[in-house]
Write an enzyme that holds these catalytic residues in place. Structure first.
Site, PDB file in Angstrom:
ATOM      1  N   ASN A   1       0.821  -1.219   0.000  1.00 15.87           N
ATOM      2  CA  ASN A   1       0.000   0.000   0.000  1.00 15.87           C
ATOM      3  C   ASN A   1       0.853   1.267   0.000  1.00 15.87           C
ATOM      4  OD1 ASN A   1      -2.438  -1.461   0.139  1.00 15.87           O
ATOM      5  ND2 ASN A   1      -2.255  -1.638   2.362  1.00 15.87           N
TER       6      ASN A   1
ATOM      7  N   HIS B   1     -14.238  -1.277   6.271  1.00 17.29           N
ATOM      8  CA  HIS B   1     -13.128  -2.065   6.796  1.00 17.29           C
ATOM      9  C   HIS B   1     -13.533  -2.858   8.043  1.00 17.29           C
ATOM     10  CE1 HIS B   1      -9.142  -2.731   8.759  1.00 17.29           C
ATOM     11  NE2 HIS B   1      -8.748  -2.880   7.506  1.00 17.29           N
TER      12      HIS B   1
ATOM     13  N   GLU C   1     -15.856   4.638   3.913  1.00 18.07           N
ATOM     14  CA  GLU C   1     -14.464   4.846   3.527  1.00 18.07           C
ATOM     15  C   GLU C   1     -14.429   5.798   2.340  1.00 18.07           C
ATOM     16  OE1 GLU C   1     -11.789   1.451   3.431  1.00 18.07           O
ATOM     17  OE2 GLU C   1     -13.382   0.200   4.261  1.00 18.07           O
TER      18      GLU C   1
ATOM     19  N   SER D   1     -10.688  -0.560   0.164  1.00 19.62           N
ATOM     20  CA  SER D   1      -9.381  -1.192   0.044  1.00 19.62           C
ATOM     21  C   SER D   1      -9.364  -2.440  -0.824  1.00 19.62           C
ATOM     22  CB  SER D   1      -8.845  -1.550   1.436  1.00 19.62           C
ATOM     23  OG  SER D   1      -9.723  -2.461   2.090  1.00 19.62           O
TER      24      SER D   1
ATOM     25  N   ASP E   1     -13.270   7.314   6.723  1.00 14.25           N
ATOM     26  CA  ASP E   1     -11.944   6.703   6.869  1.00 14.25           C
ATOM     27  C   ASP E   1     -11.285   6.803   5.497  1.00 14.25           C
ATOM     28  OD1 ASP E   1      -9.721   5.110   7.053  1.00 14.25           O
ATOM     29  OD2 ASP E   1     -10.815   3.248   7.460  1.00 14.25           O
TER      30      ASP E   1
ATOM     31  N   HIS F   1      -6.954   5.110   2.234  1.00  9.16           N
ATOM     32  CA  HIS F   1      -6.386   4.871   0.904  1.00  9.16           C
ATOM     33  C   HIS F   1      -6.563   6.071  -0.027  1.00  9.16           C
ATOM     34  CE1 HIS F   1      -5.742   0.554   1.723  1.00  9.16           C
ATOM     35  NE2 HIS F   1      -6.831   0.680   2.464  1.00  9.16           N
TER      36      HIS F   1
ATOM     37  N   LYS G   1      -0.176   3.841   4.516  1.00 12.12           N
ATOM     38  CA  LYS G   1      -0.338   3.719   3.069  1.00 12.12           C
ATOM     39  C   LYS G   1       0.535   4.762   2.375  1.00 12.12           C
ATOM     40  CE  LYS G   1      -3.842   1.181   4.626  1.00 12.12           C
ATOM     41  NZ  LYS G   1      -4.151   1.000   6.064  1.00 12.12           N
TER      42      LYS G   1
END
Length: 384
Positions: free
Chosen positions: A48, A134, A175, A179, A203, A206, A235
């Site tokens: 990542n 997640h 998110e 992910s 969140d 990424h 990440k």
């Protein structure tokens, strides 16, 4: 006791029978897109480290400088003597960059997510989560006091329906970039649905560093500002840890009551110093994002005709295989040919959705992506 032994033995046997056993594979280092394992070098497509900062000589030097100034560890929890001026400067820099009043540092994104939900939500509240959030968020929802409901993945209409129900104190969590599938949440639509109706949290593990102006993330790209923004450092920052950014009063509440914060040894100040430098690198080294964008175009050009290809505009490229055993077989064959990819299987993803999770980083070059596509094509032609 026999009961514990029997339970453990049965669970491990069942996982093995299902072909879902996970194995730790220690390597000897990762640098410049290559992973070294048992004396062999592999082209690494499973990390990542999107901007290639983890092994950047500039960032390594910054951490070494931090070690020379503050030593190896923080020696205590934040509210004792573990919080230093460099921690404070890191929080201030992140707040100024991303537009928040204050923040709270954690040692991982997992603990930041769980601490936030466990601390803020009571039994009288309702937690609304994207179905594909997640595991840290889902587990916090299942174990927390609030009533949890899940809305269909990226389905703002379903979220709006839930919000119009007679629910108490709704708190929405999504998110920014997911992910496993590499897709982005419809943040503007979620912001509209939550306006004057619910608190909401993103969140953006990424997203920050990769998307938005100067890498400010998915929310900046969408032009929205959630009540709470979680930024993780494992990440694009190339390090580890996380911060929860929010209003000053909410940050103070988390500082007082979030047990993951109160009772954990603070992040080493040397690490905070390195993170402060990584924050500057992300904002000023646009070439890293430009290169990622170029590599994504290359990926599309050479992969789009292969069965299993999924289009995304993020560095996360899920390559859907279907059955777990086939995903493992493909990953194993690719390792034999010098490519390190991880097979992602249930329960991380749904049954029948096992995949190779391919991730691109600024350390890759076009030739490596083209070669990977060629190897996969050969494996399909061989019937694997």
């Amino acid at each position: 006791m026999p009961a514990f032994n029997l339970r453990i033995t049965r669970a491990l046997a069942q996982r093995a029978e299902q072909g879902l056993t996970r194995t730790l594979l220690p390597h000897q280092g990762i640098a410049q897109g290559a992973l070294h394992h048992h004396g062999q070098s592999f082209v690494h497509f499973s990390g990542n480290d999107y901007l290639g900062l983890a092994n950047s000589a500039e960032l390594v030097q910054a951490w070494q400088q931090g070690l020379g100034r503050w030593g190896a560890g923080s020696s205590a929890s934040p509210l004792v003597t573990g919080f230093s001026d460099v921690h404070q400067r890191l929080i201030r820099e992140l707040c100024d960059w991303l537009g928040y009043e204050d923040g709270v540092l954690f040692n991982s994104g997992f603990s930041a997510n769980q601490a936030t939900l466990f601390t803020l939500l009571e039994a009288t509240d309702t937690l609304l989560q994207d179905k594909l959030n997640h595991a840290s968020l889902m587990e916090a929802g299942m174990l927390g006091k609030a009533k949890m409901k899940r809305f269909k993945h990226n389905d703002t209409q379903h979220l709006t329906q839930l919000l119009t129900d007679d629910i108490a104190n709704p708190f929405v969590v999504t998110e920014g970039v997911f992910s496993m599938d590499g897709d982005k949440a419809p943040l503007m639509d979620i912001a509209t649905a939550c306006q004057n109706r619910a608190w909401w949290m993103v969140d953006d593990a990424h997203g920050v560093g990769v998307h938005g102006p100067d890498g400010a993330g998915s929310c900046a790209l969408a032009g929205v500002k959630p009540d709470i923004l979680v930024v993780t450092f494992g990440k694009a920052f190339g390090l580890s840890g996380a911060v929860v950014l929010t209003r000053r009063e909410v940050a103070d509440y988390l500082t007082q009551f979030a047990r993951h914060h109160v009772y954990s040894t603070a992040m080493p100040p040397a690490q905070a110093h390195a993170l402060l430098h990584a924050t500057h690198m992300i904002q000023t080294q646009q070439w890293r994002r430009d290169k990622l964008n170029e590599l994504q175009h290359v990926y599309h050009d050479v992969f789009h005709f292969l069965p299993g290809y999924v289009a995304t505009d993020t560095p996360i490229k899920p390559f859907i295989v279907g059955e777990s055993e086939r995903a493992l077989r493909l990953a194993r064959c690719l390792k034999e040919r010098g490519y390190w990819l991880t097979a992602i299987r249930p329960p991380t993803v749904a049954q029948g959705k096992a995949r190779l999770r391919i991730t691109l980083t600024a350390d890759h070059n076009p030739e490596q992506i083209i070669a990977l596509a060629q190897e996969l094509t050969r494996l399909f032609e061989e019937g694997i």
